[in-house]
Design a protein around this motif. Structure first.
Motif, PDB file in Angstrom:
ATOM      1  N   LEU A 147       0.758  -1.295   0.076  1.00 30.23           N
ATOM      2  CA  LEU A 147       0.040   0.027  -0.020  1.00 30.23           C
ATOM      3  C   LEU A 147       0.848   1.250   0.023  1.00 30.23           C
ATOM      4  O   LEU A 147       0.577   2.252  -0.675  1.00 30.23           O
ATOM      5  CB  LEU A 147      -0.901  -0.004   1.225  1.00 30.23           C
ATOM      6  CG  LEU A 147      -2.026   1.191   1.099  1.00 30.23           C
ATOM      7  CD1 LEU A 147      -3.229   0.876   0.325  1.00 30.23           C
ATOM      8  CD2 LEU A 147      -2.235   1.502   2.453  1.00 30.23           C
ATOM      9  N   LEU A 148       1.979   1.272   0.889  1.00 32.01           N
ATOM     10  CA  LEU A 148       2.755   2.490   0.922  1.00 32.01           C
ATOM     11  C   LEU A 148       3.397   2.534  -0.428  1.00 32.01           C
ATOM     12  O   LEU A 148       3.717   3.966  -0.568  1.00 32.01           O
ATOM     13  CB  LEU A 148       3.819   2.086   2.000  1.00 32.01           C
ATOM     14  CG  LEU A 148       3.085   2.227   3.538  1.00 32.01           C
ATOM     15  CD1 LEU A 148       4.194   2.165   4.556  1.00 32.01           C
ATOM     16  CD2 LEU A 148       2.289   3.492   3.991  1.00 32.01           C
ATOM     17  N   ALA A 149       4.001   1.609  -1.089  1.00 31.03           N
ATOM     18  CA  ALA A 149       4.561   1.597  -2.283  1.00 31.03           C
ATOM     19  C   ALA A 149       3.579   2.571  -3.454  1.00 31.03           C
ATOM     20  O   ALA A 149       4.090   3.044  -4.356  1.00 31.03           O
ATOM     21  CB  ALA A 149       4.838   0.392  -2.844  1.00 31.03           C
ATOM     22  N   ALA A 150       2.378   2.382  -3.175  1.00 32.43           N
ATOM     23  CA  ALA A 150       1.355   2.897  -4.074  1.00 32.43           C
ATOM     24  C   ALA A 150       1.089   4.483  -3.921  1.00 32.43           C
ATOM     25  O   ALA A 150       0.196   5.055  -4.484  1.00 32.43           O
ATOM     26  CB  ALA A 150       0.124   1.843  -4.175  1.00 32.43           C
ATOM     27  N   LEU A 151       1.232   4.597  -2.468  1.00 35.21           N
ATOM     28  CA  LEU A 151       0.717   5.996  -2.023  1.00 35.21           C
ATOM     29  C   LEU A 151       1.566   6.894  -2.819  1.00 35.21           C
ATOM     30  O   LEU A 151       2.838   6.988  -2.573  1.00 35.21           O
ATOM     31  CB  LEU A 151       1.016   6.027  -0.641  1.00 35.21           C
ATOM     32  CG  LEU A 151       0.673   7.412   0.112  1.00 35.21           C
ATOM     33  CD1 LEU A 151      -1.040   7.921  -0.143  1.00 35.21           C
ATOM     34  CD2 LEU A 151       1.008   7.140   1.691  1.00 35.21           C
ATOM     35  N   THR A 152       0.816   8.087  -3.315  1.00 39.90           N
ATOM     36  CA  THR A 152       1.672   9.158  -3.804  1.00 39.90           C
ATOM     37  C   THR A 152       1.085  10.605  -3.182  1.00 39.90           C
ATOM     38  O   THR A 152      -0.440  10.744  -2.485  1.00 39.90           O
ATOM     39  CB  THR A 152       1.514   9.347  -5.192  1.00 39.90           C
ATOM     40  OG1 THR A 152       0.004   9.546  -5.676  1.00 39.90           O
ATOM     41  CG2 THR A 152       1.817   8.098  -5.927  1.00 39.90           C
ATOM     42  N   PRO A 172      -3.447  -5.370  11.330  1.00 39.94           N
ATOM     43  CA  PRO A 172      -2.716  -4.991  12.643  1.00 39.94           C
ATOM     44  C   PRO A 172      -2.879  -3.332  12.872  1.00 39.94           C
ATOM     45  O   PRO A 172      -2.747  -2.786  11.781  1.00 39.94           O
ATOM     46  CB  PRO A 172      -1.393  -5.622  12.586  1.00 39.94           C
ATOM     47  CG  PRO A 172      -1.453  -6.572  11.485  1.00 39.94           C
ATOM     48  CD  PRO A 172      -2.545  -6.239  10.527  1.00 39.94           C
ATOM     49  N   LEU A 173      -3.161  -3.107  14.068  1.00 39.66           N
ATOM     50  CA  LEU A 173      -3.195  -1.371  14.426  1.00 39.66           C
ATOM     51  C   LEU A 173      -1.968  -1.127  14.170  1.00 39.66           C
ATOM     52  O   LEU A 173      -1.934   0.151  13.477  1.00 39.66           O
ATOM     53  CB  LEU A 173      -3.640  -1.161  15.528  1.00 39.66           C
ATOM     54  CG  LEU A 173      -3.965   0.270  16.268  1.00 39.66           C
ATOM     55  CD1 LEU A 173      -5.249   0.597  15.507  1.00 39.66           C
ATOM     56  CD2 LEU A 173      -4.053   0.219  17.660  1.00 39.66           C
ATOM     57  N   SER A 174      -0.751  -1.735  14.223  1.00 40.13           N
ATOM     58  CA  SER A 174       0.501  -0.869  13.883  1.00 40.13           C
ATOM     59  C   SER A 174       0.507  -0.702  12.380  1.00 40.13           C
ATOM     60  O   SER A 174       1.300  -0.009  12.121  1.00 40.13           O
ATOM     61  CB  SER A 174       1.644  -1.963  14.437  1.00 40.13           C
ATOM     62  OG  SER A 174       1.282  -3.304  13.673  1.00 40.13           O
ATOM     63  N   ASP A 175      -0.087  -1.426  11.488  1.00 41.95           N
ATOM     64  CA  ASP A 175      -0.001  -1.215   9.993  1.00 41.95           C
ATOM     65  C   ASP A 175      -0.929  -0.114   9.755  1.00 41.95           C
ATOM     66  O   ASP A 175      -0.611   1.092   8.977  1.00 41.95           O
ATOM     67  CB  ASP A 175      -0.559  -2.312   9.357  1.00 41.95           C
ATOM     68  CG  ASP A 175       0.557  -3.671   9.178  1.00 41.95           C
ATOM     69  OD1 ASP A 175       1.383  -3.397   9.804  1.00 41.95           O
ATOM     70  OD2 ASP A 175      -0.005  -4.645   8.641  1.00 41.95           O
ATOM     71  N   ILE A 176      -2.122   0.197  10.334  1.00 46.91           N
ATOM     72  CA  ILE A 176      -2.722   1.460  10.413  1.00 46.91           C
ATOM     73  C   ILE A 176      -2.182   2.485  10.700  1.00 46.91           C
ATOM     74  O   ILE A 176      -2.033   3.464   9.995  1.00 46.91           O
ATOM     75  CB  ILE A 176      -4.106   1.161  11.128  1.00 46.91           C
ATOM     76  CG1 ILE A 176      -5.008   0.042  10.785  1.00 46.91           C
ATOM     77  CG2 ILE A 176      -5.103   2.407  11.107  1.00 46.91           C
ATOM     78  CD1 ILE A 176      -5.458   0.024   9.464  1.00 46.91           C
ATOM     79  N   GLU A 177      -1.293   2.610  11.957  1.00 48.06           N
ATOM     80  CA  GLU A 177      -0.765   3.629  12.302  1.00 48.06           C
ATOM     81  C   GLU A 177       0.333   4.167  11.458  1.00 48.06           C
ATOM     82  O   GLU A 177       0.873   5.201  11.083  1.00 48.06           O
ATOM     83  CB  GLU A 177      -0.168   3.452  13.698  1.00 48.06           C
ATOM     84  CG  GLU A 177       0.660   4.783  13.917  1.00 48.06           C
ATOM     85  CD  GLU A 177       0.952   4.768  15.563  1.00 48.06           C
ATOM     86  OE1 GLU A 177       1.241   6.040  16.222  1.00 48.06           O
ATOM     87  OE2 GLU A 177       0.800   3.667  16.339  1.00 48.06           O
ATOM     88  N   THR A 178       1.063   3.141  10.699  1.00 48.57           N
ATOM     89  CA  THR A 178       2.217   3.237   9.669  1.00 48.57           C
ATOM     90  C   THR A 178       1.175   4.131   8.529  1.00 48.57           C
ATOM     91  O   THR A 178       2.073   4.798   7.964  1.00 48.57           O
ATOM     92  CB  THR A 178       2.680   2.107   9.071  1.00 48.57           C
ATOM     93  OG1 THR A 178       3.413   1.500  10.157  1.00 48.57           O
ATOM     94  CG2 THR A 178       3.746   2.335   8.123  1.00 48.57           C
TER      95      THR A 178
END
Length: 365
Positions: A147-152, A172-178
């Protein structure tokens, strides 16, 4: 007559299982709609007994449900009335957020598959939607790295349903926070749709991050775990900076007085949710078998929905269940999966043997 309807709507075809029924469904067992058929909240049944017709005469102004929402989340976030937006189920809140943020040409980031009704509504605004695929080779497990690789910086919104619909997996909540931290750098709003949130512990909810990230919006509903889909009650939890803008476009009367009264009492029955999660997991685990041709995507035991796939892409899996008079949701109604996949919701306990029998038969195809 050549009526000039909104061009963005005219250009789109709705892709969603959420449609108005044309009549009684020709099925004996419902494993389709995302409702709670496992058990009924005792607090809700008692709340219905206490309803009075006189409650319906004025417009709905009661804040009891907001008080209960504040109480429900008090250990995770100090809410106030301005940060709670009542709506017609969580989907009504999602429509409201799209109206608030989106204009033609905007970009929205999500995953695929996910709640298709949201994706359809986003496209009605003439926006560009990127659905990052959940990979088959990873059993459709969510990847925060993908997901982060696709974020612009062009992405105005990120939409994540957690638990995911249709797989039923809990991110995971940790992924949501990232995701929130990365999106915040670009001023990108993040919508976490927790429609199935009552099926996982509260400590896993993004509500605990609301005071840390002003770009976070959480959508919740009473339709799933609380078993009140016909009541049409949901709410958004928003950063206070958005409150005056949402106030400009929201309908303050969209949740009826009956709905406010019943929901305000139901949400406080947390012991019910613990039993529901346990019972759902007990039933769902009955499907975890060494199937020959069927597979179950990565999922969470306590969440009521699963994504089931037949290894033969030519198999219309929803049609095979329909032959056995069982309603499921076709993979054709989602992105990144096809007709050989379905979303199956846990049935009533009495119907579980028939569902398992159908799976055994279909597994042999």
């Amino acid at each position: 007559m050549n009526l000039r309807i909104n061009r963005s709507i005219a250009e789109q075809t709705k892709v969603s299982y959420a449609i108005e029924s044309a009549g009684p469904l020709p099925y004996d067992i419902d494993c389709g709609e995302g409702i709670n058929t496992v058990m009924v909240p005792p607090a809700a049944k008692q709340a219905f007994k206490e309803l009075d017709f006189e409650m319906m005469r004025p417009y709905p102004h009661s804040v009891d449900v907001k008080d209960s929402i504040i109480q429900y989340w008090k250990d995770y976030c100090p809410l106030n009335y301005k940060r709670i937006v009542l709506c017609d189920g969580s989907v009504g809140g999602l429509y409201l957020l799209n109206r608030l943020f989106l204009e033609r040409g905007d970009s929205v980031l999500g995953i695929a598959p996910q709640f298709s009704e949201y994706v359809t509504d986003v496209r009605m605004y003439g926006t560009n939607v990127t659905g990052v695929p959940l990979k088959k080779e990873n059993n459709y497990r969510f990847s925060v790295e993908d997901l982060l690789a696709a974020l612009t910086p062009d992405h105005k919104l990120i939409y994540i349903d957690n638990p995911n619909n249709p797989t039923g997996q809990a991110i995971p909540l940790s992924d949501i926070e990232t995701i929130l931290a990365a999106a915040n750098k670009n001023g990108t709003a993040v919508i976490i749709d927790e429609a199935y949130g009552e099926y996982i512990p509260k400590k896993n909810s993004a509500v605990s991050l609301l005071d840390k990230y002003e770009n976070l919006i959480v959508a919740r509903t009473f339709s799933k775990g609380f078993g009140l889909a016909g009541l049409r009650a949901g709410y958004l939890l928003i950063p206070e900076c958005l409150a005056p803008y949402i106030a400009n476009i929201t309908n303050p009367y969209c949740m009826t007085e009956f709905a406010r009264s019943v929901a305000s009492k139901t949400i406080l029955d947390e012991s019910f949710l613990e039993i529901l999660q346990s019972k759902t997991a007990e039933m769902k685990k009955q499907m975890y078998r060494p199937w020959k041709n069927l597979s179950i995507a990565h999922t969470c035991d306590t969440v009521s929905i699963s994504m089931i796939t037949h290894q033969n892409p030519e198999i219309d899996l929803a049609a095979e269940f329909a032959k056995r008079r069982i309603l499921v949701i076709s993979g054709n109604d989602f992105e990144n999966i096809g007709q050989n996949s379905v979303r199956l919701r846990i049935p009533e306990e009495k119907d579980m043997p028939a569902v398992l029998k159908a799976m055994e038969e279909i597994d042999q195809l």
